[in-house]
Motif scaffolding. Sequence first.
Motif, PDB file in Angstrom:
ATOM      1  N   ASP A 119       7.268  26.593  21.603  1.00 61.15           N
ATOM      2  CA  ASP A 119       7.419  25.262  22.134  1.00 61.15           C
ATOM      3  C   ASP A 119       7.713  24.089  21.036  1.00 61.15           C
ATOM      4  O   ASP A 119       6.556  23.944  20.493  1.00 61.15           O
ATOM      5  N   GLN A 120       8.839  23.202  20.936  1.00 61.80           N
ATOM      6  CA  GLN A 120       8.425  22.094  20.115  1.00 61.80           C
ATOM      7  C   GLN A 120       8.357  20.996  21.124  1.00 61.80           C
ATOM      8  O   GLN A 120       9.080  20.773  22.104  1.00 61.80           O
ATOM      9  N   MET A 121       7.184  20.241  20.821  1.00 63.12           N
ATOM     10  CA  MET A 121       6.812  19.105  21.748  1.00 63.12           C
ATOM     11  C   MET A 121       7.114  18.117  20.875  1.00 63.12           C
ATOM     12  O   MET A 121       6.763  17.584  19.807  1.00 63.12           O
ATOM     13  N   GLY A 122       8.142  17.121  21.732  1.00 57.17           N
ATOM     14  CA  GLY A 122       8.368  15.905  21.202  1.00 57.17           C
ATOM     15  C   GLY A 122       9.568  15.792  19.934  1.00 57.17           C
ATOM     16  O   GLY A 122      10.024  17.034  20.031  1.00 57.17           O
ATOM     17  N   PRO A 123       9.481  14.880  19.107  1.00 57.29           N
ATOM     18  CA  PRO A 123       8.601  13.561  19.075  1.00 57.29           C
ATOM     19  C   PRO A 123       8.730  12.812  20.128  1.00 57.29           C
ATOM     20  O   PRO A 123       9.880  12.567  20.770  1.00 57.29           O
ATOM     21  N   HIS A 124       7.734  12.156  20.664  1.00 57.99           N
ATOM     22  CA  HIS A 124       7.522  11.372  21.883  1.00 57.99           C
ATOM     23  C   HIS A 124       6.491  10.374  21.703  1.00 57.99           C
ATOM     24  O   HIS A 124       5.432  10.331  20.886  1.00 57.99           O
ATOM     25  N   GLY A 125       7.036   8.997  22.129  1.00 59.59           N
ATOM     26  CA  GLY A 125       6.156   7.807  22.021  1.00 59.59           C
ATOM     27  C   GLY A 125       5.531   7.707  23.659  1.00 59.59           C
ATOM     28  O   GLY A 125       6.461   7.530  24.323  1.00 59.59           O
ATOM     29  N   PHE A 126       4.200   7.390  23.618  1.00 60.49           N
ATOM     30  CA  PHE A 126       3.507   7.187  25.084  1.00 60.49           C
ATOM     31  C   PHE A 126       3.371   5.626  24.791  1.00 60.49           C
ATOM     32  O   PHE A 126       2.693   4.917  23.925  1.00 60.49           O
ATOM     33  N   THR A 127       3.576   4.959  25.912  1.00 59.64           N
ATOM     34  CA  THR A 127       3.165   3.379  26.038  1.00 59.64           C
ATOM     35  C   THR A 127       1.940   3.581  26.482  1.00 59.64           C
ATOM     36  O   THR A 127       1.147   4.407  26.786  1.00 59.64           O
ATOM     37  N   ALA A 128       1.138   2.222  26.301  1.00 60.09           N
ATOM     38  CA  ALA A 128      -0.352   1.961  26.437  1.00 60.09           C
ATOM     39  C   ALA A 128      -0.629   2.317  27.969  1.00 60.09           C
ATOM     40  O   ALA A 128       0.071   2.060  28.778  1.00 60.09           O
ATOM     41  N   GLY A 129      -1.592   3.226  28.233  1.00 61.63           N
ATOM     42  CA  GLY A 129      -2.175   3.666  29.709  1.00 61.63           C
ATOM     43  C   GLY A 129      -1.298   5.033  29.988  1.00 61.63           C
ATOM     44  O   GLY A 129      -1.660   5.448  30.965  1.00 61.63           O
ATOM     45  N   HIS A 130      -0.459   5.397  29.166  1.00 58.53           N
ATOM     46  CA  HIS A 130       0.081   6.845  29.247  1.00 58.53           C
ATOM     47  C   HIS A 130      -0.289   7.860  28.239  1.00 58.53           C
ATOM     48  O   HIS A 130      -0.790   7.498  27.119  1.00 58.53           O
ATOM     49  N   GLY A 131      -0.001   9.033  28.585  1.00 58.44           N
ATOM     50  CA  GLY A 131      -0.272  10.227  27.642  1.00 58.44           C
ATOM     51  C   GLY A 131       0.019  11.688  28.216  1.00 58.44           C
ATOM     52  O   GLY A 131       0.484  11.527  29.352  1.00 58.44           O
ATOM     53  N   LEU A 132      -0.540  12.803  27.640  1.00 59.39           N
ATOM     54  CA  LEU A 132      -0.185  13.882  27.924  1.00 59.39           C
ATOM     55  C   LEU A 132      -1.257  14.345  29.211  1.00 59.39           C
ATOM     56  O   LEU A 132      -2.415  13.989  28.750  1.00 59.39           O
ATOM     57  N   ASP A 133      -0.668  14.894  30.020  1.00 61.55           N
ATOM     58  CA  ASP A 133      -1.769  15.519  31.101  1.00 61.55           C
ATOM     59  C   ASP A 133      -1.319  16.927  31.446  1.00 61.55           C
ATOM     60  O   ASP A 133      -0.330  16.920  32.479  1.00 61.55           O
TER      61      ASP A 133
END
Length: 304
Positions: free
Chosen positions: A43-57
Amino acid sequence: MENDSALEIVVVPRTRDLGDNFEVRRALPTTQKRMVGPFVFLDQMGPHGFTAGHGLDVRPHPHIGLATVTYLFDGEIEHRDSVGSVQTIQRGAVNWMTAGSGIVHSERTNATTRQQASSLYGLQCWVALPKKHEETDPGFAHIAANALPKLEGDGASAIVVAGSFFGKTAPVPTLSDLFYVDVTLTAGSRLDVPAEYPEQAMYVVEGRLDLGRDGVFEAGQLLALKANTAVTLRGAGPGTTRLMLLGGEPMDGSRYVSWNFVSSSPDRLEQAKEDWKHQRFAAVPGETEFIPMPDIPGKPVGYP
């Protein structure tokens, strides 16, 4: 006229949105190609940008019969598992988790990183374990970026992430003969890839790759070579080309895959499903969430 192509097949994976615009490209397995050596999942993950308060879960979930390898080009992930490991992986390092008889893990963006905008980009693979090691004790290893063997010259560089290639061996506790190599090519540079293993492939991460008479290939494609075939890689420009070489010896028999489980025995997969449904796996310390066992119709998929 004889077909003198070096390629067995070209896989162009579809992009999947896992939510919050977090995209994944799954190059293995596909109907076109199930395995390359012991690699059964990429799997290729991203590239992805998270805003403040968010992330991978990614909540706690189980594995058996495989090893997972996480390798990042950008960002970081906090890994926690049922053998007590807590490790933040950053770009260039390796997280190698051996599931064996059974392990549970979570993958998240930690609280500190969530306080500001962050990014994530990398690859995750599953490596099927040899039959004699399928039920080995679970374990986890983290290898720092500066511990991985590197080769450089004439505009080309290579990092041996796992296994052995180009005469170098990574200090990763693999249980089979394989290779996983991060290659970077400047525009116009070249790298000769020998036929070190019967099954070899490359995944183009970024830029454009020139394979001579086989043509030029864009990022996001898996190129599987014919058995025991050497090839010359060239950076097609205009910028840098990056790709992962992967493969190894053929597996010692078929593997069956269902959800997060891999095994040479379909019955063992069914047992793992029942164990997860009834929460018989060891828990991840400090975690209370988990991913429920999905309803999977039909029989497990077998890979020759």
